[in-house]
Design an enzyme around this catalytic site. Structure first.
Site, short mmCIF file in Angstrom:
data_model
loop_
_atom_site.label_atom_id
_atom_site.label_comp_id
_atom_site.label_asym_id
_atom_site.label_seq_id
_atom_site.Cartn_x
_atom_site.Cartn_y
_atom_site.Cartn_z
N ASP A 14 0.86 -1.17 0.00
CA ASP A 14 0.00 0.00 0.00
C ASP A 14 0.91 1.24 0.00
O ASP A 14 2.08 1.15 0.36
CB ASP A 14 -0.90 -0.03 1.24
CG ASP A 14 -1.75 1.21 1.38
OD1 ASP A 14 -2.44 1.57 0.41
OD2 ASP A 14 -1.71 1.83 2.46
N ASP A 16 -0.32 5.09 0.77
CA ASP A 16 -0.63 6.15 1.71
C ASP A 16 -0.54 5.67 3.16
O ASP A 16 -1.18 4.68 3.54
CB ASP A 16 -2.02 6.71 1.44
CG ASP A 16 -2.15 7.23 0.01
OD1 ASP A 16 -1.21 7.90 -0.45
OD2 ASP A 16 -3.17 6.94 -0.64
#
Length: 231
Positions: A14, A16
């Protein structure tokens, strides 16, 4: 993901609040405000904050979120947007990458693993960052383009929650996976973390932290550079 005698070794990151200290779209929004592409900054910031609260609560209407995010790009030439993205990455995004996350990417590359960033943020931001980091691919929500200009609409698979797994399946196109690692901070990525062999909760939100503790998942801190752990 089940192991097979042959197949890919995948590390899925991922972006963010996992690799990045913050949210790439939030940093981009502020950049667009400063460039004058968003006229009503106060309203935009208030809507963004409300969407982020919904995201944290697991209740975000992702289609409404995309409509909001892409409005400033409507009618803009792809080349013009790309130039702004490059400048934003250099000035605002690259300096905020977690040292431990970059070290972990390097560790996977040294092992010969394929590294992918798989993010709910949109592709015009995620793809060039992934290239800068030497990743093998970026899976993110695409933007519709007509005659070289953005229409303000998204296209294809939305890489949010279960959509990340759909995008990964499309990318694999039937290729076998031998072993897999996953890294995320968010409850919204539980489907992804549950699908990999070695899930890691990175600076997790409260819901993900509770699941990670219950299941014995690794919870490394990437805020400082540290020797990459095994496995």
């Amino acid at each position: 993901m089940s192991a097979t005698p042959e197949g890919l070794s995948l590390a899925l990151f991922d972006l963010d609040d996992t690799l990045l200290d913050g949210d790439i779209t939030g940093l981009w929004n502020q950049w667009l405000i400063e460039r004058g592409w968003i006229a009503d900054a106060a309203t935009h910031r208030a809507t963004w904050a409300a969407h982020m609260a919904d995201y944290a609560a697991g209740t975000l209407d992702f289609e409404a979120h995309l409509t909001f995010l892409l409005a400033p790009l409507t009618g803009r030439p792809v080349r013009e947007v790309a130039q702004e993205v490059t400048a934003c990455l250099e000035a605002r995004v690259l300096p905020r990458l977690f040292p431990g996350g970059r070290a972990r990417l390097d560790w996977h590359r040294r092992q010969g693993h394929r590294t992918l960033i798989i993010s709910a943020s949109t592709a015009q931001l995620v793809a060039p960052l992934a290239r800068r980091l030497g990743c093998d691919a970026a899976l993110a929500t695409d933007l519709e383009v007509v005659d070289g200009r953005y229409t303000g609409r998204a296209a294809g698979t939305r890489t949010f929650r279960d959509g990340k797994l759909r995008a990964l399946s499309e990318w694999l196109d039937g290729a076998a996976v031998r072993e897999s690692w996953g890294y995320s901070d968010s409850r919204n990525d539980l489907p992804l973390l549950e699908a990999v062999d070695r899930p890691h909760a990175i600076h997790p939100d409260a819901t993900l932290a509770a699941v990670a503790r219950q299941r014995g998942w690794a919870m490394p801190c990437w805020r400082e550079a540290a020797p990459a752990a095994r496995g």
